[in-house]
Write a protein that holds these residues in place. Sequence first.
Motif, PDB file in Angstrom:
ATOM      1  N   ARG A   1      -0.848  -4.572   3.461  1.00 47.06           N
ATOM      2  CA  ARG A   1      -2.117  -4.869   3.935  1.00 47.06           C
ATOM      3  C   ARG A   1      -2.320  -6.441   3.762  1.00 47.06           C
ATOM      4  O   ARG A   1      -2.484  -6.744   2.584  1.00 47.06           O
ATOM      5  CB  ARG A   1      -3.439  -4.123   3.549  1.00 47.06           C
TER       6      ARG A   1
ATOM      7  N   THR B   1       0.865  -1.354  -0.258  1.00 45.43           N
ATOM      8  CA  THR B   1       0.084  -0.003  -0.141  1.00 45.43           C
ATOM      9  C   THR B   1       0.746   1.403  -0.212  1.00 45.43           C
ATOM     10  O   THR B   1       0.442   2.318  -0.492  1.00 45.43           O
ATOM     11  CB  THR B   1      -0.880   0.051   1.467  1.00 45.43           C
TER      12      THR B   1
ATOM     13  N   GLU C   1      -2.203  -4.603   8.934  1.00 44.53           N
ATOM     14  CA  GLU C   1      -1.441  -3.487   8.478  1.00 44.53           C
ATOM     15  C   GLU C   1       0.079  -3.843   8.904  1.00 44.53           C
ATOM     16  O   GLU C   1       0.206  -3.535  10.188  1.00 44.53           O
ATOM     17  CB  GLU C   1      -1.911  -2.188   8.488  1.00 44.53           C
TER      18      GLU C   1
END
Length: 95
Positions: A35, A24, A41
Amino acid sequence: MSDDEGGRTNLRMPEDDEVFAEVTDMLGANRVRVRCADGEERTARIPGRMQKRIWIREGDVVLVEPWDWQDEKADVVWRYEKSEADQLRDEGHIQ
């Protein structure tokens, strides 16, 4: 075999503690924000053996191995080509 022939290629699948992830954000210093398929995350490290050989960009699908002592970090183990990522989506392994 090319994609035009409609053939399925055998892809590297996650082993015991590996998970699919999507890049990301590029953080610099050989680190990326990913992710993961498990909803986390994480900050992932690109190991030295991959740095000069494989270029990783935002949006790439990768395999990461989360650290067992620090869950918000991981190591990038593998990067999928765009056609391979599309095949994983078609087969329902990733969204």
